[in-house]
Design a protein around this motif. Structure first.
Motif, PDB file in Angstrom:
ATOM      1  N   GLN B 186       0.833  -1.201   0.000  1.00 41.83           N
ATOM      2  CA  GLN B 186       0.000   0.000   0.000  1.00 41.83           C
ATOM      3  C   GLN B 186       0.874   1.261   0.000  1.00 41.83           C
ATOM      4  O   GLN B 186       0.666   2.185  -0.789  1.00 41.83           O
ATOM      5  N   THR B 187       1.877   1.263   0.882  1.00 46.63           N
ATOM      6  CA  THR B 187       2.795   2.401   0.963  1.00 46.63           C
ATOM      7  C   THR B 187       3.531   2.578  -0.354  1.00 46.63           C
ATOM      8  O   THR B 187       3.734   3.693  -0.841  1.00 46.63           O
ATOM      9  N   LEU B 188       3.968   1.446  -0.917  1.00 42.92           N
ATOM     10  CA  LEU B 188       4.693   1.456  -2.176  1.00 42.92           C
ATOM     11  C   LEU B 188       3.863   2.157  -3.253  1.00 42.92           C
ATOM     12  O   LEU B 188       4.368   3.013  -3.985  1.00 42.92           O
ATOM     13  N   ALA B 189       2.585   1.782  -3.322  1.00 40.40           N
ATOM     14  CA  ALA B 189       1.714   2.392  -4.321  1.00 40.40           C
ATOM     15  C   ALA B 189       1.541   3.879  -4.039  1.00 40.40           C
ATOM     16  O   ALA B 189       1.764   4.719  -4.913  1.00 40.40           O
ATOM     17  N   ARG B 190       1.236   4.198  -2.818  1.00 43.21           N
ATOM     18  CA  ARG B 190       0.882   5.586  -2.511  1.00 43.21           C
ATOM     19  C   ARG B 190       2.094   6.502  -2.495  1.00 43.21           C
ATOM     20  O   ARG B 190       2.043   7.602  -3.023  1.00 43.21           O
ATOM     21  N   GLU B 191       3.190   6.053  -1.876  1.00 45.78           N
ATOM     22  CA  GLU B 191       4.322   6.965  -1.682  1.00 45.78           C
ATOM     23  C   GLU B 191       5.342   6.917  -2.809  1.00 45.78           C
ATOM     24  O   GLU B 191       5.982   7.908  -3.115  1.00 45.78           O
ATOM     25  N   GLN B 192       5.507   5.751  -3.419  1.00 45.02           N
ATOM     26  CA  GLN B 192       6.480   5.656  -4.527  1.00 45.02           C
ATOM     27  C   GLN B 192       5.787   5.786  -5.875  1.00 45.02           C
ATOM     28  O   GLN B 192       6.425   5.611  -6.912  1.00 45.02           O
ATOM     29  N   ASP B 193       4.476   5.965  -5.852  1.00 45.95           N
ATOM     30  CA  ASP B 193       3.739   6.123  -7.093  1.00 45.95           C
ATOM     31  C   ASP B 193       3.907   4.908  -8.017  1.00 45.95           C
ATOM     32  O   ASP B 193       4.147   5.038  -9.214  1.00 45.95           O
ATOM     33  N   THR B 194       3.803   3.756  -7.411  1.00 47.60           N
ATOM     34  CA  THR B 194       3.986   2.512  -8.160  1.00 47.60           C
ATOM     35  C   THR B 194       2.628   1.883  -8.454  1.00 47.60           C
ATOM     36  O   THR B 194       1.692   2.042  -7.674  1.00 47.60           O
ATOM     37  N   ALA B 195       2.541   1.183  -9.591  1.00 48.60           N
ATOM     38  CA  ALA B 195       1.337   0.396  -9.865  1.00 48.60           C
ATOM     39  C   ALA B 195       1.569  -1.002  -9.313  1.00 48.60           C
ATOM     40  O   ALA B 195       2.486  -1.687  -9.745  1.00 48.60           O
ATOM     41  N   VAL B 196       0.763  -1.390  -8.340  1.00 47.92           N
ATOM     42  CA  VAL B 196       0.963  -2.697  -7.718  1.00 47.92           C
ATOM     43  C   VAL B 196      -0.198  -3.607  -8.095  1.00 47.92           C
ATOM     44  O   VAL B 196      -1.361  -3.219  -7.974  1.00 47.92           O
ATOM     45  N   ILE B 197       0.121  -4.795  -8.595  1.00 45.57           N
ATOM     46  CA  ILE B 197      -0.914  -5.777  -8.935  1.00 45.57           C
ATOM     47  C   ILE B 197      -0.598  -7.059  -8.179  1.00 45.57           C
ATOM     48  O   ILE B 197       0.478  -7.630  -8.347  1.00 45.57           O
ATOM     49  N   VAL B 198      -1.532  -7.442  -7.336  1.00 46.28           N
ATOM     50  CA  VAL B 198      -1.328  -8.648  -6.543  1.00 46.28           C
ATOM     51  C   VAL B 198      -2.432  -9.636  -6.898  1.00 46.28           C
ATOM     52  O   VAL B 198      -3.609  -9.291  -6.821  1.00 46.28           O
ATOM     53  N   VAL B 199      -2.054 -10.840  -7.337  1.00 45.94           N
ATOM     54  CA  VAL B 199      -3.074 -11.881  -7.533  1.00 45.94           C
ATOM     55  C   VAL B 199      -2.987 -12.847  -6.354  1.00 45.94           C
ATOM     56  O   VAL B 199      -1.890 -13.183  -5.907  1.00 45.94           O
ATOM     57  N   THR B 200      -4.144 -13.222  -5.835  1.00 44.33           N
ATOM     58  CA  THR B 200      -4.127 -14.010  -4.599  1.00 44.33           C
ATOM     59  C   THR B 200      -5.483 -14.658  -4.360  1.00 44.33           C
ATOM     60  O   THR B 200      -6.481 -14.308  -4.997  1.00 44.33           O
ATOM     61  N   HIS B 201      -5.521 -15.628  -3.482  1.00 48.37           N
ATOM     62  CA  HIS B 201      -6.831 -16.056  -2.978  1.00 48.37           C
ATOM     63  C   HIS B 201      -6.957 -15.670  -1.496  1.00 48.37           C
ATOM     64  O   HIS B 201      -7.841 -16.116  -0.801  1.00 48.37           O
ATOM     65  N   ASP B 202      -6.028 -14.792  -1.060  1.00 50.94           N
ATOM     66  CA  ASP B 202      -5.974 -14.399   0.344  1.00 50.94           C
ATOM     67  C   ASP B 202      -6.858 -13.158   0.570  1.00 50.94           C
ATOM     68  O   ASP B 202      -6.468 -12.040   0.234  1.00 50.94           O
ATOM     69  N   LEU B 203      -8.022 -13.373   1.160  1.00 54.82           N
ATOM     70  CA  LEU B 203      -8.970 -12.259   1.356  1.00 54.82           C
ATOM     71  C   LEU B 203      -8.462 -11.244   2.375  1.00 54.82           C
ATOM     72  O   LEU B 203      -8.942 -10.114   2.430  1.00 54.82           O
ATOM     73  N   ARG B 204      -7.457 -11.635   3.177  1.00 54.40           N
ATOM     74  CA  ARG B 204      -6.953 -10.721   4.195  1.00 54.40           C
ATOM     75  C   ARG B 204      -6.294  -9.484   3.597  1.00 54.40           C
ATOM     76  O   ARG B 204      -6.057  -8.496   4.299  1.00 54.40           O
ATOM     77  N   LEU B 205      -5.972  -9.535   2.299  1.00 50.20           N
ATOM     78  CA  LEU B 205      -5.289  -8.384   1.683  1.00 50.20           C
ATOM     79  C   LEU B 205      -6.277  -7.318   1.198  1.00 50.20           C
ATOM     80  O   LEU B 205      -5.865  -6.212   0.848  1.00 50.20           O
ATOM     81  N   ILE B 206      -7.559  -7.693   1.185  1.00 49.38           N
ATOM     82  CA  ILE B 206      -8.541  -6.787   0.590  1.00 49.38           C
ATOM     83  C   ILE B 206      -8.518  -5.399   1.221  1.00 49.38           C
ATOM     84  O   ILE B 206      -8.595  -4.383   0.524  1.00 49.38           O
ATOM     85  N   GLU B 207      -8.344  -5.340   2.532  1.00 48.55           N
ATOM     86  CA  GLU B 207      -8.433  -4.038   3.211  1.00 48.55           C
ATOM     87  C   GLU B 207      -7.358  -3.039   2.773  1.00 48.55           C
ATOM     88  O   GLU B 207      -7.509  -1.844   2.957  1.00 48.55           O
ATOM     89  N   PHE B 208      -6.272  -3.534   2.133  1.00 53.82           N
ATOM     90  CA  PHE B 208      -5.201  -2.619   1.707  1.00 53.82           C
ATOM     91  C   PHE B 208      -5.369  -2.167   0.259  1.00 53.82           C
ATOM     92  O   PHE B 208      -4.642  -1.305  -0.201  1.00 53.82           O
ATOM     93  N   ALA B 209      -6.316  -2.782  -0.453  1.00 55.64           N
ATOM     94  CA  ALA B 209      -6.395  -2.567  -1.897  1.00 55.64           C
ATOM     95  C   ALA B 209      -7.183  -1.306  -2.240  1.00 55.64           C
ATOM     96  O   ALA B 209      -8.079  -0.893  -1.519  1.00 55.64           O
TER      97      ALA B 209
END
Ligand SMILES: Nc1ncnc2c1ncn2[C@@H]1O[C@H](COP(=O)(O)OP(=O)(O)O)[C@@H](O)[C@H]1O
Ligand SMILES: [Mg+2]
Lengths: 353, 229
Positions: B186-209
């Motif tokens: 999340q920080t990487l996307a917001r502060e470094q202006d990066t496009a982050v794409i995460v594929v997962t079946h882990d629902l715990r990551l949803i809150e950061f997306a």
């Protein structure tokens, strides 16, 4: 280089074993080659020491000095210069009670001709009476001493050893240099026979007689009893050994690379250029082969020092270097075979699941 | 700014009766500064999607654009350079080189990509954040699955990529670590202006997306409702 060195450092045992294998292969090839060369040299050591270019023999002697007889008549019109010398050769058993019997080659010389004059002794003095002989230092190794009186075959006459000479071997037997008159006695030849051969430093030396024929030194040596057969046996043995070793080393390097394909796929996925990976593979193969080679050379050198003098071994540096370069090139080849695979490694293969 | 765009992507494997249709008319865009999550069960086509997005595989039909440039039109060398310079892959498995220590994994990258990497200082900060700064002289074989995964994440971020593509980056991690990794992305996307794409079946990551996509049998849909659910 970075990748290859790091990997060797991490997998010390695996790479140690591979280097060990290469060491043994190098060592085997070096020692066998040197033994073969040593044996080959004992066929010709004495001849080599004379620095001759041609040999004149009876044309019906089948190029064999022991079978050849030259008579006074035959050389009547031939001019013998300081570049020519008579030699009388016969096989003898030299004996003295209390010493081992020696199967030797007796070579009768004329004191005033170049072979006798140029003979280099390691101890003692040259032959100046007909009952004196100078013998190869194999006799010394076997316990004979200067002043020892020896007999030949079943002959009762005794000859005194007055000197030793190094590397005087002919047909793998030690040489006894004596007077050509002694040779005549040993051969029981009639008084017309004067020698087995005329050797010359002149490649174009010819006699006027039709019964005599001049052979080049290489033609003469190749006809030494057993010499060519022995050499071709060794050449083939070593060639097969080389080829099989090369295949073994190449296969090992190939397997090593194949085992790393997984890692290479990861690196390719991360955008590391194929060039870097090919470089790592090649530098690793060369590192392995060169270290194996260097240790093999060290072992060979130690062996050379430790080897008893009686073992015929001769370390021919140019030939051994050529073999060493051949081994490194093989290593290179072995690492080049899988390069196609590295270039086509599929990064997707590691991203499944 | 649109960094990565996939237009009408279809991907088939095999031919004839054994042909499988793994991605079906997938459209997808990723903007700089956003964390995109693609959620789907095993076998739904997540890894296939990610490798096509990263230029490791070519789609059967459709096209991929990276910063406005069609991947199809690039040479192999350009694709290598793109992966090295612009993309950070966090792969699902076998991500690290077994005979390099953690520190050497970064050194290797530095040998090939000499500039525009993280400074030693920022790398230290990242390693601390991931709680792996003590492991620098260890080999991957000496680390736990979770530690390996975190090193792999650091390795991907080391080149300061414009786009981070992560395949199940939290598979071996407990909830606490998952939150840590989620925050890093999340920080990487917001502060470094990066496009982050995460594929997962882990629902715990949803809150950061920022965006949540769902993928089912190769069909992808934007489903930002999942964030509030
Ligand atoms: N190279 C391939 N050849 C054939 N089928 C494949 C290949 N790669 C993936 N598949 C199939 O595509 C489907 C999706 O795979 P994948 O993208 O790995 O799914 P996920 O990562 O979501 O588990 C699976 O049914 C898989 O068997
Ligand atoms: Mg997958």
């Amino acid at each position: 280089m970075f990748l290859s060195i790091k990997e060797i450092k991490k997998e010390k045992v695996r790479y140690g074993l591979i280097i060990g294998m290469i060491v043994l292969i190098c060592y085997l090839i070096f020692i066998l080659t040197s033994l073969a060369m040593g044996l080959a040299q004992q066929n010709t050591d004495a001849i080599d020491s004379w620095n001759i270019s041609s040999v004149v023999l009876d044309k019906d002697s089948n190029t064999s000095m022991t079978q050849s007889m030259i008579t006074k008549d035959e050389v009547k019109k031939t001019k013998i210069t300081s570049k020519e010398a008579y030699i009388g050769q016969t096989a003898v058993v030299a004996k003295k009670s209390g010493r081992t019997n020696e199967s030797a080659q007796f070579l009768g010389l004329k004191d005033n001709q170049f072979i006798a004059k140029n003979l280099v002794l390691s101890s003692g003095h040259k032959v100046n009476k007909s009952d004196q002989v100078v013998v190869d230092d194999k006799f010394q190794t076997d316990g004979y001493k200067i002043g020892d009186k020896i007999q030949f075959n079943s002959n009762n006459k005794k000859y005194t050893i007055v000197g030793f000479t190094k590397n005087a071997k002919l047909n793998i037997a030690p040489v006894v240099y004596g007077n050509i008159s002694t040779w005549k006695t040993l051969k029981n030849g009639n008084s017309q026979v004067i020698a087995s051969a005329i050797v010359s430093k002149n490649a174009n030396f010819k006699t006027a007689n039709k019964q005599l024929k001049t052979y080049s030194i290489s033609a003469f040596i190749s006809k030494l009893p057993g010499y060519s057969a022995q050499n071709s046996t060794f050449t083939f043995m070593i060639a097969f050994l080389m080829i099989i070793s090369l295949i073994v080393i190449a296969v090992f390097l190939y397997i090593l690379t194949i085992q790393k394909i997984q890692n290479y796929a990861v690196l390719r996925a991360q955008g590391i250029p194929a060039k870097t990976l090919v470089g790592a593979t090649i530098s690793q193969s060369i590192t392995l082969v060169v270290s194996g080679l260097l240790i093999g050379i060290m072992l060979t050198a130690i062996t050379a020092i430790a080897m008893p003098a009686a073992v015929p071994i001769s370390f021919n540096i140019p030939i051994l270097s050529a073999i060493g370069i051949g081994l490194v090139l093989t290593g290179l080849l072995g690492s080049l075979i899988p390069i196609r695979i590295i270039l086509h490694v599929d990064p997707v293969s590691v991203i499944g699941g | 700014m649109t960094t990565l765009q996939l237009n009408n992507i279809n991907k088939y494997f095999g031919t004839g009766s054994s042909r499988v249709h793994v991605l079906k008319d997938v459209n997808f865009t990723a903007q700089k500064g956003e964390l995109n999550l693609v959620i789907g069960p095993s076998g739904s086509g997540k890894s296939t999607f990610l490798t096509i997005a990263g230029g490791l595989q070519t789609p059967s039909t459709g096209n991929v654009e990276l910063e406005g440039k069609a991947v199809k039109s690039m040479s192999n060398r350009q694709r290598d350079a793109m992966r090295l310079n612009k993309i950070g892959f966090v792969l699902q498995a076998h991500n690290l080189i077994p005979y390099l220590t953690v520190k050497e994994q970064f050194q290797l990258v530095k040998k090939v990509k000499k500039e525009h990497n993280l400074t030693n200082l920022s790398l230290d900060v990242l390693l601390k954040q991931l709680d792996i700064e003590e492991l620098q002289n260890k080999y991957p074989g000496e680390l736990s699955g979770g530690q390996n995964q975190r090193v792999a994440i650091a390795r991907a971020l080391y080149t300061r990529p414009d786009i981070v593509l992560a395949d199940e980056p939290t598979a071996a991690l407990d909830s606490e670590r998952v939150a840590e990794v989620g925050k890093i992305f999340q920080t990487l996307a917001r502060e470094q202006d990066t496009a982050v794409i995460v594929v997962t079946h882990d629902l715990r990551l949803i809150e950061f997306a920022d965006n949540v996509y769902q993928i089912m049998d190769g069909q992808m849909t934007l489903n930002n409702n999942m964030k509030t659910a």
